[in-house]
Write an enzyme that holds these catalytic residues in place. Structure first.
Site, PDB file in Angstrom:
ATOM      1  N   SER A 178       0.856  -1.188   0.000  1.00 38.00           N
ATOM      2  CA  SER A 178       0.000   0.000   0.000  1.00 38.00           C
ATOM      3  C   SER A 178       0.892   1.238   0.000  1.00 38.00           C
ATOM      4  O   SER A 178       1.726   1.382  -0.891  1.00 38.00           O
ATOM      5  CB  SER A 178      -0.956  -0.019   1.201  1.00 38.00           C
ATOM      6  OG  SER A 178      -1.892   1.035   1.124  1.00 38.00           O
ATOM      7  N   THR A 179       0.764   2.115   0.986  1.00 37.73           N
ATOM      8  CA  THR A 179       1.545   3.356   1.000  1.00 37.73           C
ATOM      9  C   THR A 179       3.041   3.067   0.940  1.00 37.73           C
ATOM     10  O   THR A 179       3.563   2.292   1.732  1.00 37.73           O
ATOM     11  CB  THR A 179       1.238   4.170   2.276  1.00 37.73           C
ATOM     12  OG1 THR A 179      -0.168   4.387   2.343  1.00 37.73           O
ATOM     13  CG2 THR A 179       1.955   5.509   2.249  1.00 37.73           C
ATOM     14  N   HIS A 205      -2.628  -1.334  -3.348  1.00 39.55           N
ATOM     15  CA  HIS A 205      -3.784  -0.454  -3.174  1.00 39.55           C
ATOM     16  C   HIS A 205      -3.643   0.748  -4.112  1.00 39.55           C
ATOM     17  O   HIS A 205      -2.761   1.595  -3.924  1.00 39.55           O
ATOM     18  CB  HIS A 205      -3.888   0.027  -1.726  1.00 39.55           C
ATOM     19  CG  HIS A 205      -4.125  -1.078  -0.747  1.00 39.55           C
ATOM     20  ND1 HIS A 205      -3.955  -0.918   0.605  1.00 39.55           N
ATOM     21  CD2 HIS A 205      -4.528  -2.363  -0.930  1.00 39.55           C
ATOM     22  CE1 HIS A 205      -4.239  -2.056   1.228  1.00 39.55           C
ATOM     23  NE2 HIS A 205      -4.586  -2.945   0.310  1.00 39.55           N
ATOM     24  N   MET A 298      -0.290   0.783   5.416  1.00 35.87           N
ATOM     25  CA  MET A 298      -1.015   0.960   6.670  1.00 35.87           C
ATOM     26  C   MET A 298      -2.233   0.042   6.703  1.00 35.87           C
ATOM     27  O   MET A 298      -2.859  -0.221   5.676  1.00 35.87           O
ATOM     28  CB  MET A 298      -1.472   2.415   6.818  1.00 35.87           C
ATOM     29  CG  MET A 298      -2.102   2.741   8.156  1.00 35.87           C
ATOM     30  SD  MET A 298      -2.428   4.498   8.313  1.00 35.87           S
ATOM     31  CE  MET A 298      -3.057   4.551   9.987  1.00 35.87           C
ATOM     32  N   ASP A 301      -4.468  -5.356   5.817  1.00 36.65           N
ATOM     33  CA  ASP A 301      -4.685  -6.158   4.622  1.00 36.65           C
ATOM     34  C   ASP A 301      -3.473  -7.061   4.395  1.00 36.65           C
ATOM     35  O   ASP A 301      -2.332  -6.607   4.471  1.00 36.65           O
ATOM     36  CB  ASP A 301      -4.903  -5.244   3.413  1.00 36.65           C
ATOM     37  CG  ASP A 301      -5.464  -5.989   2.213  1.00 36.65           C
ATOM     38  OD1 ASP A 301      -6.011  -7.091   2.404  1.00 36.65           O
ATOM     39  OD2 ASP A 301      -5.373  -5.457   1.089  1.00 36.65           O
TER      40      ASP A 301
END
Length: 362
Positions: A178-179, A205, A298, A301
């Site tokens: 993600s991030t 994501h 973050m 998941d």
């Protein structure tokens, strides 16, 4: 893992040449607890003045602006006063977004294409999620990782020694992030040996409209064939598959072959594309012929997916706090006790190679 102080407000400067989007962002940001909008700017030159005056802890940034665009401002910012930046951009300018990430931006958010209330609400929810992730991130690692990603050039990967004997079944490496993930994935894609006998699938994501450009970008720097996953297509060794934004990737076996399956996400899904859904499906289909990798991001998941991989006899790797921009997703999997190896980003490809080539038949 260090967390931001609860009492410290996130001071934001909004930079956008559109009066409508500027005002809309200000209104949405003011509704987020712990966020204070301290200034606005209509172009890069005004943004420099606002940063100098207000010393924000976060900046939202449009890229296409008059006088000085977002790229010129980012170059100045990262050289003079490195500050986390959330790019706000239309999907039609997806390639610009990844250039901005290379210049040091922390993450991006897609501008709404319609003014419908449901889309504004979705943007507001995404904005809060992105800001929370950026505030939890390491600004130093954000800048360092962006600089390394920008410097990547496709080189001749070192060939690996293949496992002894014929390879009996297709193997899969399932990666979730993600991030901070786009830059991490660039590093991994550039380092993968061209003759590694497996398929790699990625759920990052990312909103719809951006993943095709991201796949093209990775394809230019990798010895692998990088593409968006396509429903009904067969998985093949040497392919790196990116789950399209707005969808979820899973797998279906037919005899000795495995095909990709895509399902459209719905409004109730928290993480899109879902790392858990990809990994759970992969564990059911590939069993012990599977390596799961959880990178920066973050939230939680991937935690259930990594547990399923372990349950089915696969091998699991988590990025270490040493290099993760946001340690949340790897940390959750580690706390769950379902991670075999914790490794820094620069050591993850070595771990993948070792277990794909040596752990073929168990």
């Amino acid at each position: 893992m260090q967390q931001p102080e609860a009492s410290a407000a996130t001071r934001v400067v909004v930079v956008d040449d559109s009066a409508f989007y500027r005002q809309a962002l200000v209104m949405m940001l003011k509704e987020i607890p712990g966020v204070e909008v301290v200034g606005t700017a209509t172009d890069g030159l005004e943004a420099i003045q606002a940063v100098t005056k207000y010393r924000p802890t976060l900046i939202t940034l449009d890229l296409e602006m008059p006088r000085m665009d977002g790229f010129g401002f980012l170059r100045w910012l990262m050289r003079t006063a490195p500050t986390p930046v959330l790019v706000i951009s239309a999907a039609s300018a997806a390639s610009n977004v990844f250039q901005a990430l290379d210049l040091g931006a922390a993450d991006f958010l897609a501008k709404p294409t319609h003014l419908a209330s449901w889309e504004i609400l979705k943007v507001r929810q995404d904005l809060q999620t992105k800001i929370s992730a950026i505030v939890a991130a390491s600004p130093v690692r954000l800048c360092e990782r962006a600089a390394k990603a920008a410097a990547l050039r496709m080189s001749e990967p070192a060939p690996i020694k293949p496992a002894a004997g014929p390879l009996e079944r297709l193997k899969l490496v399932a990666i979730g992030s993600s991030t901070g993930g786009p830059a991490a994935l660039q590093n991994i894609a550039a380092a993968l040996p061209r003759d590694l006998p497996c398929t790699v699938a990625v759920s990052q994501h990312m909103p719809a409209g951006f993943t095709a450009s991201f796949a093209e970008r990775l394809n230019r720097m990798s010895a692998w064939e990088v593409m968006e996953a396509s429903s009904g297509r067969w998985c093949q060794a040497g392919q790196l598959l990116i789950c399209p934004g707005g969808q979820h990737l899973s797998f279906a076996r037919q005899g000795d072959r495995v095909k990709m399956v895509l399902d459209r996400a719905d409004d109730q899904d928290r993480y899109i594309p879902s790392v858990d859904r990809m990994m759970v499906s992969a564990a059911d289909v590939f069993g012990a012929d599977l390596v799961g990798v959880i990178l920066t991001g973050m939230g939680h998941d991937g935690r259930l997916g990594m547990a399923k991989i372990k349950q089915r006899g696969g091998f699991t790797i988590a990025e270490s706090e040493e290099t993760a921009v946001v340690f949340g997703m790897p940390h959750e999997a580690i706390l769950e006790g379902v991670v075999d190896v914790v490794a820094p980003l620069h050591g993850i490809v070595d771990q993948i190679v070792r277990h794909v080539t040596a752990g073929v038949r168990r």
